[in-house]
Scaffold this active site. Structure first.
Site, mmCIF file in Angstrom:
data_model
loop_
_atom_site.group_PDB
_atom_site.id
_atom_site.type_symbol
_atom_site.label_atom_id
_atom_site.label_comp_id
_atom_site.label_asym_id
_atom_site.label_seq_id
_atom_site.Cartn_x
_atom_site.Cartn_y
_atom_site.Cartn_z
ATOM 1 N N LYS A 76 -9.441 1.836 -2.093
ATOM 2 C CA LYS A 76 -9.669 1.293 -0.742
ATOM 3 C C LYS A 76 -11.055 1.649 -0.222
ATOM 4 O O LYS A 76 -11.444 2.828 -0.186
ATOM 5 C CB LYS A 76 -8.583 1.845 0.187
ATOM 6 C CG LYS A 76 -8.566 1.270 1.589
ATOM 7 C CD LYS A 76 -7.328 1.782 2.332
ATOM 8 C CE LYS A 76 -7.166 1.222 3.719
ATOM 9 N NZ LYS A 76 -5.906 1.687 4.360
ATOM 10 N N CYS A 102 -4.854 -2.960 2.923
ATOM 11 C CA CYS A 102 -4.587 -2.856 4.352
ATOM 12 C C CYS A 102 -5.785 -3.124 5.253
ATOM 13 O O CYS A 102 -6.131 -4.263 5.490
ATOM 14 C CB CYS A 102 -3.943 -1.517 4.682
ATOM 15 S SG CYS A 102 -3.193 -1.593 6.328
ATOM 16 N N ASN A 105 -6.957 6.066 -1.970
ATOM 17 C CA ASN A 105 -5.881 5.145 -1.648
ATOM 18 C C ASN A 105 -6.060 3.961 -2.609
ATOM 19 O O ASN A 105 -6.991 3.173 -2.455
ATOM 20 C CB ASN A 105 -6.006 4.716 -0.179
ATOM 21 C CG ASN A 105 -4.817 3.915 0.293
ATOM 22 O OD1 ASN A 105 -4.089 3.324 -0.499
ATOM 23 N ND2 ASN A 105 -4.635 3.866 1.599
ATOM 24 N N GLU A 151 0.852 -1.200 0.000
ATOM 25 C CA GLU A 151 0.000 0.000 0.000
ATOM 26 C C GLU A 151 0.890 1.254 0.000
ATOM 27 O O GLU A 151 1.922 1.279 0.675
ATOM 28 C CB GLU A 151 -0.843 -0.015 1.287
ATOM 29 C CG GLU A 151 -1.696 1.219 1.521
ATOM 30 C CD GLU A 151 -2.301 1.259 2.942
ATOM 31 O OE1 GLU A 151 -1.658 0.771 3.894
ATOM 32 O OE2 GLU A 151 -3.420 1.791 3.076
ATOM 33 N N GLU A 196 -6.188 8.879 7.406
ATOM 34 C CA GLU A 196 -6.689 8.398 6.101
ATOM 35 C C GLU A 196 -8.086 8.933 5.802
ATOM 36 O O GLU A 196 -8.440 9.171 4.656
ATOM 37 C CB GLU A 196 -6.728 6.873 6.077
ATOM 38 C CG GLU A 196 -5.379 6.245 5.847
ATOM 39 C CD GLU A 196 -5.506 4.780 5.477
ATOM 40 O OE1 GLU A 196 -6.033 4.478 4.395
ATOM 41 O OE2 GLU A 196 -5.077 3.945 6.289
ATOM 42 N N ASN A 208 0.162 -1.079 5.334
ATOM 43 C CA ASN A 208 1.045 -0.338 6.252
ATOM 44 C C ASN A 208 0.369 -0.446 7.613
ATOM 45 O O ASN A 208 -0.667 0.189 7.852
ATOM 46 C CB ASN A 208 1.095 1.158 5.914
ATOM 47 C CG ASN A 208 1.945 1.501 4.718
ATOM 48 O OD1 ASN A 208 3.079 1.933 4.840
ATOM 49 N ND2 ASN A 208 1.374 1.334 3.530
HETATM 50 N N1 CDV Z 1 -3.087 1.430 6.507
HETATM 51 C C1 CDV Z 1 -4.020 0.862 7.303
HETATM 52 O O1 CDV Z 1 -5.149 0.665 6.880
HETATM 53 N N2 CDV Z 1 -3.651 0.573 8.574
HETATM 54 C C2 CDV Z 1 -4.559 0.032 9.558
HETATM 55 C C3 CDV Z 1 -4.189 0.461 10.958
HETATM 56 C C4 CDV Z 1 -4.519 1.847 11.234
HETATM 57 C C5 CDV Z 1 -4.935 -0.324 11.984
HETATM 58 C C6 CDV Z 1 -4.616 -1.487 9.513
HETATM 59 O O2 CDV Z 1 -5.727 -2.022 9.531
HETATM 60 O O3 CDV Z 1 -3.568 -2.144 9.518
#
Ligand code: CDV
Length: 337
Positions: free
Chosen positions: A149, A193, A132, A65, A168, A218
């Site tokens: 996303k 993510c 994203n 990501e 975000e 991430n």
């Molecule tokens: N980049 C993300 O979506 N990170 C989230 C953190 C904030 C919990 C994740 O679900 O890994």
């Protein structure tokens, strides 16, 4: 007489052995990207991993990501005067900085999946939109799929009590669907993510036929709203992706931007998961690293045509609440005695 109107009448029996649909796929984990690291430097790192993968005959390489930049939602822009937010977004894909990645992939005959911050051209109202985003690029260099996303975690406003921000919900608009594409000899879907923590993501993709789900992430180790989860980050990440793979009869590739980035430690543990739910490849370090596996997309049938034969066993008529409401509605409280 069956009380259930389903596909029971279909022929049953053990799955017969069939020819494989083999694909060599790689998780290309990145270590931290510094806030002022130029795109050209990051693209060089991606190309180095691409070459390494191609030399091992990998056909599809998956990057994380927001792979082209640092994870900029950790800063509140008004509090950071030298932070030019637009610098972190791509207004063209490929653009001048990313064209070398496309050129190299085409020359090597390797496909790739890449996460980045997208800034759209103005719409009919003159508004530009920020997402994203993750793209899927075939071995001939053509973009076959784009995913935005859906589940945006974190918060919208500055929350100074946190060690670092997770903005975000300020810097991106959510996407609104889970498309799938025919590519790489199978059906491919993508997620980003936080999407990986939601069962709806995998189920929506699997209802689109997904056999291979590509996920960049991430994940800071420190989770400010509940630090008791810090020590469980790796477990939770694998738990959700392994469950998603098994319950939907799909391969999952989960790829981190790991290591320490601008003082924030992030989860690595990138992996490739089979439809059995088992991890079949795993990174060993927290920096730039390629892990690959040979996957047989035919193996998805062992799950999609048995325990998880959706059209036979699912009961969408019993799942109305899943789309009717967002949050839980508990039964009324018990009367006081
Ligand atoms: N980049 C993300 O979506 N990170 C989230 C953190 C904030 C919990 C994740 O679900 O890994």
């Amino acid at each position: 007489m069956s009380l259930i109107d389903d596909a029971d009448a279909a022929a049953s029996g053990p799955l017969s052995e069939s020819g494989g649909r083999w694909l060599r796929v790689a998780a290309a984990q990145l270590g931290g990207v510094a806030r002022h690291e130029p795109r050209s430097s990051v693209v060089d790192r991606l190309i180095a991993m691409m070459r390494q993968a191609a030399s091992a005959d990998v056909e599809l390489i998956v990057f994380p990501e927001l792979a082209l930049t640092t994870f900029f939602p950790r800063w509140y822009v008004e509090g950071e005067p030298d932070l030019d937010l637009d610098w972190f977004y791509e207004s063209e894909m490929p653009g001048p900085d990313t064209q070398p990645l496309f050129d190299e992939a085409k020359a090597l005959g390797i496909g790739f999946c890449l996460g980045y911050a997208e800034l759209t051209p103005p719409d009919e109202d003159g508004r530009r939109h920020r997402y994203n985003t993750q793209i899927l690029v075939e071995r001939d260099g053509t973009i076959v799929g784009k995913y935005r996303k859906v589940h945006l975690p974190g918060h919208r406003e500055h929350e100074p009590w946190r060690e670092f921000q997770h903005l975000e919900r300020r810097y991106f608009e959510p996407g609104d669907d889970f498309p799938t594409w025919r590519a790489f000899g199978g059906v491919v879907g993508m997620a980003i993510c936080n999407d990986r923590r939601w069962p709806e993501t995998y189920r929506a993709l699997a209802l689109g036929g997904a056999e291979l789900i590509l996920i960049g992430y991430n994940t800071p180790i420190h989770y400010a709203p509940d630090p008791s989860q810090n020590a469980l980050q790796s477990f939770h990440s694998h738990l959700v992706m392994q469950a998603g793979a098994y319950q939907n009869g799909a391969f999952v590739v989960g790829v981190a931007k790991g290591g320490t980035e601008e003082g924030v430690e992030s989860l690595a543990d990138s992996c490739i998961i089979a439809p059995s739910g088992r991890i079949i490849a795993l990174t060993a370090h927290t920096g730039d690293e390629v892990a690959f596996a040979d996957i047989d997309l035919e193996l998805c049938r062992n799950y999609k045509e048995t325990l998880f034969q959706f059209d036979r066993y699912r009961r969408p008529e019993a799942y109305g609440v899943l789309t009717e409401r967002r949050g839980p509605v508990s039964p009324p409280p018990l009367p006081e005695t």
